[in-house]
Design an enzyme around this catalytic site. Structure first.
Site, PDB file in Angstrom:
ATOM      1  N   ALA A   1      49.919 -19.087 -28.059  1.00  0.00           N
ATOM      2  CA  ALA A   1      50.371 -19.916 -29.178  1.00  0.00           C
ATOM      3  C   ALA A   1      50.448 -21.397 -28.821  1.00  0.00           C
ATOM      4  CB  ALA A   1      51.724 -19.429 -29.683  1.00  0.00           C
TER       5      ALA A   1
ATOM      6  N   MET B   1      62.808 -23.566 -11.981  1.00  0.00           N
ATOM      7  CA  MET B   1      62.090 -23.389 -10.714  1.00  0.00           C
ATOM      8  C   MET B   1      62.886 -22.642  -9.648  1.00  0.00           C
ATOM      9  SD  MET B   1      60.216 -27.117 -10.701  1.00  0.00           S
ATOM     10  CE  MET B   1      61.462 -27.849 -11.768  1.00  0.00           C
TER      11      MET B   1
ATOM     12  N   VAL C   1      49.593 -14.910 -32.830  1.00  0.00           N
ATOM     13  CA  VAL C   1      49.289 -13.502 -33.099  1.00  0.00           C
ATOM     14  C   VAL C   1      50.119 -13.001 -34.276  1.00  0.00           C
ATOM     15  CG1 VAL C   1      49.490 -11.159 -32.182  1.00  0.00           C
ATOM     16  CG2 VAL C   1      48.536 -12.994 -30.756  1.00  0.00           C
TER      17      VAL C   1
ATOM     18  N   HIS D   1      67.356 -15.615 -19.251  1.00  0.00           N
ATOM     19  CA  HIS D   1      66.964 -14.471 -18.431  1.00  0.00           C
ATOM     20  C   HIS D   1      66.971 -13.179 -19.249  1.00  0.00           C
ATOM     21  CE1 HIS D   1      68.826 -16.843 -14.822  1.00  0.00           C
ATOM     22  NE2 HIS D   1      67.639 -17.309 -15.161  1.00  0.00           N
TER      23      HIS D   1
END
Length: 598
Positions: A45, A103, A239, A529
């Site tokens: 996307a 990171m 999509v 997360h």
């Protein structure tokens, strides 16, 4: 990286189609194309982001959140906090969330992955995943001088040395690092000298996915170099659904329908469709394709093709709160990059000159602390009794959750991170620091589902399930106990030498449990997360999850899910490295299955 035109993409014949060019999607697609036998298409996307300063430069971590390369998802309004919504950032770019995250590169403890096997998912334990962790990474050891000076400890045999993602310890560790370690040590939390070798508990210096040769972010687009001409990437394409063809035995995935430039296209895959759109988008795409809970699909006006009641369920997210304190004004602060124009200009010049200074590193003061280390035994026993009384979970899952509570040395129920800086709460003329407190093993679960008709193609409804019902009450009690320990960290002799004042919450709150509970609920956020919404089904099959141990969608042929959504239980770690390992393992399984079919 082979980004192609819409004309070339739609003319191509594909063996595999990968939905999502994010962290997992680029790994799988690149490894399949690298094999040399298959033509692979990726539908993404977003677009390419390599070269953007807010992506590449470590010190600008977090700057891209809320930008055009973030999906900018928000949760549904939460009744517990007066209808407030929570930020749920996700990368909308080639590289996905690996392009916008902070990171952090770490693995959970051995027991977290072994628990997936206990639930009935053979091949997903620590020993099975470790080779794939190593396969993804190239570890750059610190120089002997930095290692000795900063007391950096690690197990060299735990790492990989030839993978696409470059990982390293920072070359600039400020003096406060020792202060953090000494503080935790004084409170009984030991330094972990092998934090990537199967036990994350303790205090340690963090590793980041930063390439020390260039001092820039190393992320999933690195994999594209492996693929050659057999990988074809279509960007700026959204999509709509997966094409499912009816067969005598059910349904088979044969292609993907997507929008590019306000026009609809359909492309086919002769072998498999691989859904790698992430924990938020993957269940949405399955539901839009007719795979899911009939009640959810009916409300959205979607015809049911495959009944799969756990699609979008089992959402698990780390709960994060942060305390703000005022610190010694003589210490360098990350907020200076955004509040002090002279400091920011000097830092930018230094980074451009020799890749050093404030922009060359991210924060690295981490500690994962077992709950049993700091709460009274009778309190722990009461919490465990409440776990056993839960009716939502199977006996084997309750045993895992209780073991996590009682564990004293192998994994951490709570993660603490200390950073000199307050980010969005920064104030000009005032030096503020942040102590993050992140609950690793939540008892409460949420969901992600499509919108009711007629708006089903908008962002999905994200309900994190925070602090709801008996499981949420358990989470709140664990967070309350952990907040008490956070106060101990801030007031410990070493830390108190730089902490001048407790600001948010104020010191007076810590003595009032009800005030603290309210503060925790009001200020908990999502930690980026999220996992579990297309989980491994294990012993319970389709009643317990969405995919089998080969990551094949139960009830659909030629369709797999490969991303963080397949995790059946949350892990006690930042999830990035685990997502890479999942994708590496998935690529191997797909190639194995393809070889058997020939």
């Amino acid at each position: 990286m082979q980004i192609v035109s819409i004309e070339d993409f739609t003319r191509q014949s594909f063996d595999f189609l990968v939905i999502g060019g994010g962290t997992a999607g680029l790994v799988v697609a690149s490894r399949l194309a690298q094999d040399g036998r298959f033509t692979v298409g990726v539908i993404e996307a977003g677009g390419p982001v390599n070269g953007r300063e807010d992506v590449d430069i470590p010190g600008y971590f977090g700057k891209s959140l809320g930008s055009e390369i973030d999906w900018k998802f928000r949760s549904a309004p939460l009744a517990e906090v007066g209808g407030k919504t929570l930020m749920c950032p996700r990368g909308k770019a080639l590289g996905g969330s690996s392009a916008i995250n902070f990171m952090t590169w770490c693995r959970a403890s051995r027991e977290d992955y072994d628990a997936w096997e206990v639930l009935g998912n053979p091949g997903w334990g620590w020993d099975d995943l470790l080779p794939y962790f190593k396969k993804s990474e190239t570890f750059h050891p610190p120089s002997p001088a930095v290692q000795a000076e900063e007391d950096i400890r690690y197990d060299p045999d735990s790492f990989g040395y030839s993978g696409p993602i470059h990982i390293s310890y920072t070359t600039h560790i400020p003096p406060r690092h020792r202060l953090w370690s000494n503080t935790l040590n004084s409170l009984g939390v030991k330094t972990n000298s092998a934090h990537a070798a199967g036990s994350i508990a303790g205090v340690w210096t963090n590793i980041n996915n930063i390439d020390p040769r260039t001092m820039t972010r190393s992320f999933a687009t690195n994999y594209c170099a492996l693929a050659g001409s057999d990988l074809h990437i279509m960007t700026q394409a959204t999509v709509q659904d997966i094409v499912l063809d009816k067969t005598s035995d059910g349904y088979v995935a044969s292609g993907v329908r997507f929008i590019h430039g306000n026009q609809e296209y359909v492309v086919s895959a002769s072998r498999e469709v691989i859904l790698s759109a992430g924990t938020i988008k993957s269940p949405q795409i399955l539901e839009l394709s007719g795979v899911g809970n009939p009640e959810i699909l009916s409300r959205a006006g979607i015809a049911v093709k495959v009944e799969s009641p756990m699609v979008g369920e089992n959402l698990q997210e780390h709960k994060a709160i942060h305390a703000i304190v005022e610190h010694d004004p003589g210490l360098e602060n990350s907020d200076d990059l955004f509040l002090d124009a002279d400091f920011a200009a000097a830092a930018r010049e230094q980074f451009a000159r020799d890749k050093t200074g404030s922009l060359a590193h991210v924060f690295g003061h981490y500690a994962f602390v077992p709950l049993a280390r700091y709460i009274p035994q009778d309190t722990l026993d009461k919490l465990c009794s409440r776990v056993q009384a839960l009716t939502e979970f199977s006996a084997e899952k309750k045993a895992i959750l209780e073991e996590r509570l009682r564990c004293t040395d192998k994994r951490g129920q709570i993660e603490y991170i200390f950073k000199l800086g307050a980010g969005r709460l920064a104030e000009s003329g005032r030096k503020l620091a942040t102590l993050y407190q992140i609950l690793q093993y939540s008892f409460s679960v949420g969901s992600v589902h499509i919108q009711p008709a007629p708006s089903q193609r908008e962002d999905p409804v994200i309900d994190p399930g925070f602090y709801q019902g008996p499981t949420g009450e358990l989470d709140l009690e664990v967070m309350l106990e952990s907040t008490r320990f956070a106060r101990e960290i801030l007031l410990a002799p070493h830390m108190s030498s730089i902490v001048k004042q407790l600001v948010h919450p104020p010191a007076s709150f810590y003595g009032d449990d009800e005030a603290m509970r309210k503060w925790i609920v009001d200020h908990t956020g999502m930690a980026m997360h999220a996992v579990g919404t297309c989980a491994l089904g294990g012993h319970a099959g389709v009643r317990g999850g969405v995919v089998d141990e080969r990551l094949k969608v139960l009830g659909v042929e030629s369709l797999r899910v490969v991303d963080a959504s397949i995790m059946p239980l949350q892990i006690g770690a930042h999830i990035q490295a685990t997502v890479y390992a999942i994708a590496e393992k998935a690529a191997d399984m797909i190639l194995q299955d393809a070889a058997r079919q020939q």
